[in-house]
Design a protein around this motif. Structure first.
Motif, PDB file in Angstrom:
ATOM      1  N   ALA A 259       0.813  -1.215   0.000  1.00  0.00           N
ATOM      2  CA  ALA A 259       0.000   0.000   0.000  1.00  0.00           C
ATOM      3  C   ALA A 259       0.847   1.265   0.000  1.00  0.00           C
ATOM      4  CB  ALA A 259      -0.922  -0.004   1.215  1.00  0.00           C
ATOM      5  N   GLY A 260       2.085   1.134   0.383  1.00  0.00           N
ATOM      6  CA  GLY A 260       2.966   2.306   0.429  1.00  0.00           C
ATOM      7  C   GLY A 260       4.012   2.131   1.520  1.00  0.00           C
ATOM      8  N   VAL A 261       5.167   2.756   1.301  1.00  0.00           N
ATOM      9  CA  VAL A 261       6.244   2.699   2.302  1.00  0.00           C
ATOM     10  C   VAL A 261       6.817   4.104   2.442  1.00  0.00           C
ATOM     11  CG1 VAL A 261       8.533   1.776   2.846  1.00  0.00           C
ATOM     12  CG2 VAL A 261       6.844   0.305   1.721  1.00  0.00           C
ATOM     13  N   ASN A 262       6.820   4.598   3.663  1.00  0.00           N
ATOM     14  CA  ASN A 262       7.319   5.953   3.889  1.00  0.00           C
ATOM     15  C   ASN A 262       8.837   5.927   4.097  1.00  0.00           C
ATOM     16  OD1 ASN A 262       7.872   8.541   4.704  1.00  0.00           O
ATOM     17  ND2 ASN A 262       6.010   8.722   5.941  1.00  0.00           N
ATOM     18  N   ALA A 263       9.553   6.478   3.140  1.00  0.00           N
ATOM     19  CA  ALA A 263      11.019   6.439   3.193  1.00  0.00           C
ATOM     20  C   ALA A 263      11.568   7.159   4.411  1.00  0.00           C
ATOM     21  CB  ALA A 263      11.595   7.056   1.920  1.00  0.00           C
ATOM     22  N   VAL A 264      10.854   8.187   4.884  1.00  0.00           N
ATOM     23  CA  VAL A 264      11.345   8.933   6.056  1.00  0.00           C
ATOM     24  C   VAL A 264      11.459   8.001   7.249  1.00  0.00           C
ATOM     25  CG1 VAL A 264      10.676  10.670   7.772  1.00  0.00           C
ATOM     26  CG2 VAL A 264      10.603  11.224   5.329  1.00  0.00           C
ATOM     27  N   GLU A 265      10.404   7.191   7.455  1.00  0.00           N
ATOM     28  CA  GLU A 265      10.436   6.303   8.619  1.00  0.00           C
ATOM     29  C   GLU A 265      11.456   5.173   8.459  1.00  0.00           C
ATOM     30  OE1 GLU A 265       6.074   6.576  10.556  1.00  0.00           O
ATOM     31  OE2 GLU A 265       6.167   6.121   8.419  1.00  0.00           O
ATOM     32  N   LYS A 266      11.656   4.741   7.235  1.00  0.00           N
ATOM     33  CA  LYS A 266      12.683   3.707   7.023  1.00  0.00           C
ATOM     34  C   LYS A 266      14.073   4.286   7.254  1.00  0.00           C
ATOM     35  CE  LYS A 266       9.641   0.617   6.153  1.00  0.00           C
ATOM     36  NZ  LYS A 266       9.306  -0.318   7.252  1.00  0.00           N
ATOM     37  N   ALA A 267      14.248   5.537   6.875  1.00  0.00           N
ATOM     38  CA  ALA A 267      15.542   6.186   7.104  1.00  0.00           C
ATOM     39  C   ALA A 267      15.807   6.338   8.598  1.00  0.00           C
ATOM     40  CB  ALA A 267      15.587   7.538   6.410  1.00  0.00           C
ATOM     41  N   ILE A 268      14.727   6.552   9.371  1.00  0.00           N
ATOM     42  CA  ILE A 268      14.904   6.677  10.820  1.00  0.00           C
ATOM     43  C   ILE A 268      15.419   5.360  11.422  1.00  0.00           C
ATOM     44  CG2 ILE A 268      13.621   6.939  12.998  1.00  0.00           C
ATOM     45  CD1 ILE A 268      12.051   9.198  11.547  1.00  0.00           C
ATOM     46  N   LEU A 269      15.008   4.237  10.844  1.00  0.00           N
ATOM     47  CA  LEU A 269      15.544   2.947  11.319  1.00  0.00           C
ATOM     48  C   LEU A 269      17.061   2.901  11.122  1.00  0.00           C
ATOM     49  CD1 LEU A 269      12.866   0.426   9.939  1.00  0.00           C
ATOM     50  CD2 LEU A 269      13.034   1.404  12.253  1.00  0.00           C
ATOM     51  N   VAL A 270      17.493   3.406   9.977  1.00  0.00           N
ATOM     52  CA  VAL A 270      18.933   3.434   9.694  1.00  0.00           C
ATOM     53  C   VAL A 270      19.635   4.372  10.669  1.00  0.00           C
ATOM     54  CG1 VAL A 270      20.682   4.009   7.961  1.00  0.00           C
ATOM     55  CG2 VAL A 270      18.544   2.877   7.261  1.00  0.00           C
ATOM     56  N   LEU A 271      19.012   5.531  10.888  1.00  0.00           N
ATOM     57  CA  LEU A 271      19.589   6.523  11.799  1.00  0.00           C
ATOM     58  C   LEU A 271      19.745   5.948  13.207  1.00  0.00           C
ATOM     59  CD1 LEU A 271      19.015  10.244  11.761  1.00  0.00           C
ATOM     60  CD2 LEU A 271      18.558   9.137  13.919  1.00  0.00           C
ATOM     61  N   GLN A 272      18.700   5.256  13.667  1.00  0.00           N
ATOM     62  CA  GLN A 272      18.763   4.678  15.013  1.00  0.00           C
ATOM     63  C   GLN A 272      19.828   3.584  15.100  1.00  0.00           C
ATOM     64  OE1 GLN A 272      14.585   3.694  15.272  1.00  0.00           O
ATOM     65  NE2 GLN A 272      14.194   5.401  16.683  1.00  0.00           N
ATOM     66  N   ALA A 273      19.932   2.799  14.032  1.00  0.00           N
ATOM     67  CA  ALA A 273      20.949   1.739  14.030  1.00  0.00           C
ATOM     68  C   ALA A 273      22.343   2.353  14.136  1.00  0.00           C
ATOM     69  CB  ALA A 273      20.831   0.906  12.755  1.00  0.00           C
ATOM     70  N   LEU A 274      22.561   3.448  13.420  1.00  0.00           N
ATOM     71  CA  LEU A 274      23.891   4.070  13.463  1.00  0.00           C
ATOM     72  C   LEU A 274      24.139   4.790  14.787  1.00  0.00           C
ATOM     73  CD1 LEU A 274      24.443   5.252   9.793  1.00  0.00           C
ATOM     74  CD2 LEU A 274      25.531   3.360  11.005  1.00  0.00           C
ATOM     75  N   GLN A 275      23.058   5.223  15.450  1.00  0.00           N
ATOM     76  CA  GLN A 275      23.247   5.785  16.796  1.00  0.00           C
ATOM     77  C   GLN A 275      23.800   4.724  17.748  1.00  0.00           C
ATOM     78  OE1 GLN A 275      19.302   7.357  17.556  1.00  0.00           O
ATOM     79  NE2 GLN A 275      20.018   9.470  17.331  1.00  0.00           N
ATOM     80  N   LEU A 276      23.317   3.501  17.600  1.00  0.00           N
ATOM     81  CA  LEU A 276      23.826   2.411  18.451  1.00  0.00           C
ATOM     82  C   LEU A 276      25.296   2.135  18.145  1.00  0.00           C
ATOM     83  CD1 LEU A 276      20.835  -0.117  18.505  1.00  0.00           C
ATOM     84  CD2 LEU A 276      21.557   1.469  20.294  1.00  0.00           C
ATOM     85  N   LEU A 277      25.622   2.128  16.849  1.00  0.00           N
ATOM     86  CA  LEU A 277      27.025   1.908  16.483  1.00  0.00           C
ATOM     87  C   LEU A 277      27.905   3.044  17.027  1.00  0.00           C
ATOM     88  CD1 LEU A 277      29.124   0.206  14.977  1.00  0.00           C
ATOM     89  CD2 LEU A 277      28.654   1.563  12.928  1.00  0.00           C
ATOM     90  N   GLU A 278      27.376   4.259  16.950  1.00  0.00           N
ATOM     91  CA  GLU A 278      28.135   5.407  17.446  1.00  0.00           C
ATOM     92  C   GLU A 278      28.384   5.285  18.960  1.00  0.00           C
ATOM     93  OE1 GLU A 278      26.104   9.170  17.646  1.00  0.00           O
ATOM     94  OE2 GLU A 278      27.866  10.244  16.911  1.00  0.00           O
ATOM     95  N   GLN A 279      27.372   4.782  19.681  1.00  0.00           N
ATOM     96  CA  GLN A 279      27.566   4.569  21.126  1.00  0.00           C
ATOM     97  C   GLN A 279      28.678   3.552  21.381  1.00  0.00           C
ATOM     98  OE1 GLN A 279      23.926   3.626  23.246  1.00  0.00           O
ATOM     99  NE2 GLN A 279      22.902   5.377  22.340  1.00  0.00           N
ATOM    100  N   GLU A 280      28.688   2.486  20.563  1.00  0.00           N
ATOM    101  CA  GLU A 280      29.769   1.500  20.686  1.00  0.00           C
ATOM    102  C   GLU A 280      31.122   2.152  20.415  1.00  0.00           C
ATOM    103  OE1 GLU A 280      29.711  -2.079  18.354  1.00  0.00           O
ATOM    104  OE2 GLU A 280      27.633  -2.495  18.937  1.00  0.00           O
ATOM    105  N   TRP A 281      31.167   2.992  19.393  1.00  0.00           N
ATOM    106  CA  TRP A 281      32.422   3.671  19.054  1.00  0.00           C
ATOM    107  C   TRP A 281      32.926   4.496  20.241  1.00  0.00           C
ATOM    108  CZ3 TRP A 281      33.136   6.196  13.579  1.00  0.00           C
ATOM    109  CH2 TRP A 281      33.065   5.197  12.599  1.00  0.00           C
ATOM    110  N   GLY A 282      31.979   5.121  20.944  1.00  0.00           N
ATOM    111  CA  GLY A 282      32.352   5.953  22.088  1.00  0.00           C
ATOM    112  C   GLY A 282      33.123   5.155  23.124  1.00  0.00           C
ATOM    113  N   ILE A 283      32.856   3.862  23.179  1.00  0.00           N
ATOM    114  CA  ILE A 283      33.533   2.998  24.143  1.00  0.00           C
ATOM    115  C   ILE A 283      34.737   2.301  23.512  1.00  0.00           C
ATOM    116  CG2 ILE A 283      33.228   0.890  25.540  1.00  0.00           C
ATOM    117  CD1 ILE A 283      30.199   1.884  25.724  1.00  0.00           C
TER     118      ILE A 283
END
Ligand SMILES: [Zn+2]
Length: 459
Positions: A259-283
């Motif tokens: 029926a449709g896929v909102n790219a904005v929300e899919k991009a947010i999944l990517v953003l959140q995933a990279l936030q987790l990686l960034e937290q790992e990098w911090g350590i």
């Protein structure tokens, strides 16, 4: 010694490394000449700052409005050092944007050295708010000189020219060749028009000092390392349909992705995933020269688009723009692979992204430089800084990281040892009412003159 995470090496140079002795007679001779020539050097800096040399490739700038300013700055430096016997040559892959190389041949038998500084500037930020309503005023108030490029980094070039002039005026003949490279294009990473072009034209030396502003954390800090960065764009595809499909596309009992896929929300999944990686990098990612947590992925741009000028649609496409800062002790290709792997795995968790993987575009890469802290050039700068400004207290690091990027990275790429040290404070660079303390130019010249003599030797 290569600083590494595992050994947690203290960030101190090895003071057993010997460099040539200077002698107090020579240093006082140099200082006397620097004092005598200082007023002229300040006048040179004023002329340089009054010369608009905004980088013609800077976003929002029309080339014809500014082109030629960089060349004019090189000419001013050439005129100044010509009076002290320096020969001037130009390297100009873009004929309207000349790099100027000033050189003085050595007597022979010594190590050669070059000083690198860029003559281009960014575009002025909020121009009407500057002193005298003019970003190119060159106004002097309370011992500070104001104007675009005052800190970043015309004052560094002036300090180098002053040091070189003082050596000549003191009658010292260096054994190794000394060059000063006044280059174009740094502010837009156009190193192939500037620093790299000059090196590939055959200029250079056994070591280099980039006179970028390093007066953080204290005046004229010696820095020998900087982090690398990537400009990374991540494109996420959607299926842009009418917003009336919102319900059936996401609610139980609906058609889901059909029926449709909102790219904005899919991009947010990517953003959140990279936030987790960034937290790992911090350590997990560290380097003794950098504060904890500095290695990061900063999303600076987020753009979603229906493909038509309307909000009545689910976004067809979205893009996130990152600046990725990575440590000098890791390979850039490993960093890229790590991020790509992480995005790939995150995409496997989503029914749409699994079949429509995000596309990573690596737009630009600014490499690291990482000169060992016990390299004789770094040692010389540390010793000479202490001689001019006083020794740092026990336990205070003698060598720091350069917390931006600069052309030192492209010098290091040619396997030339390089350090940065120059007047001005990065906090005032690219800012309204950029200024430099005039006393820092004199002190920088004193340090540079000592290191030039120490490194190149005296005939
Ligand atoms: Zn700069």
């Amino acid at each position: 010694m290569k600083a590494s995470v595992e050994t947690n090496t203290p960030w101190e140079p090895n003071m057993d490394e010997t460099t040539l002795e200077l002698g107090t007679d020579r240093t006082s001779m140099l200082d006397t000449q620097i004092d005598a020539l200082a007023a002229n050097a300040v006048a040179l800096l004023q002329r340089l700052v009054k010369t608009n040399s905004v980088n013609p490739l800077f976003p929002g700038i029309r080339r014809n409005d500014v082109v030629g300013g960089e060349t004019a700055c090189g000419q001013l430096l050439s005129n100044y050092l010509g009076a002290f016997g320096f020969v001037s040559e130009t390297v100009a892959p873009d004929p309207q944007r000349a790099n100027t190389v000033l050189r003085k041949a050595g007597a022979g038998g010594g190590r050669s050295l070059f000083i690198n500084g860029h003559v281009d500037t960014v575009a002025p930020f909020r121009p009407s708010e500057w002193i005298e309503g003019n970003p190119w005023s060159g106004a002097i108030r309370d011992g500070n000189l104001y104007g675009l490029g005052a800190t970043d980094m015309k004052s560094g070039l002036v300090a180098a020219a002053l040091a070189a002039a003082a050596i000549e005026a003191a009658g010292l003949r260096l054994k190794g060749e000394l060059q000063i490279h006044a280059v174009v294009g740094e502010e837009t990473m156009s190193h192939e028009l500037g620093t790299t072009a000059v090196l590939e034209a055959g200029f250079g030396g056994d070591a280099a000092i980039v006179v970028e502003p390093t007066s953080q954390p204290r005046p004229l800090s010696v820095t020998s390392v900087s982090a690398g960065n990537f400009n990374l764009q991540i494109d996420v595809k959607g299926y842009g349909t009418h917003s009336g499909n919102r319900g059936p596309s996401i609610r139980a009992g609906g058609e889901g992705n059909a029926a449709g896929v909102n790219a904005v929300e899919k991009a947010i999944l990517v953003l959140q995933a990279l936030q987790l990686l960034e937290q790992e990098w911090g350590i997990n990612k560290s380097h003794p020269a950098f504060p904890a947590g500095i290695f990061s992925m900063a999303p600076g741009v987020f753009h979603g688009d229906a493909g038509v000028p309307s909000v009545g649609y689910l976004a067809e496409a979205a893009t996130i723009g990152y600046l990725v800062w990575y440590p000098p002790n890791e390979k850039p290709e490993d960093i890229q692979a790590e991020i790509e792997r992480h995005v790939h795995h995150a995409a496997q968790l989503d029914s749409w992204l699994r079949h429509n993987p995000p596309v990573l575009r690596w737009e630009s890469h600014w490499p690291v430089f990482d000169t060992p802290v016990d390299h004789p050039l770094v040692h010389s700068l540390v010793t000479d800084r202490a001689d001019v400004l006083g020794a740092l207290p026990e336990g205070v690091p003698q060598v720091h990281s350069f917390n931006a990027v600069c052309d030192a990275a492209f010098i290091a790429k040619k396997a030339i040892p390089v350090a940065t040290m120059g007047p001005g404070d990065l906090r005032h660079a690219h800012a309204v009412n950029e200024f430099v303390r005039l006393s820092e130019i004199r002190d920088c010249a004193r340090i540079l003159a000592r290191t030039m003599v120490r490194w190149c030797g005296v005939a």
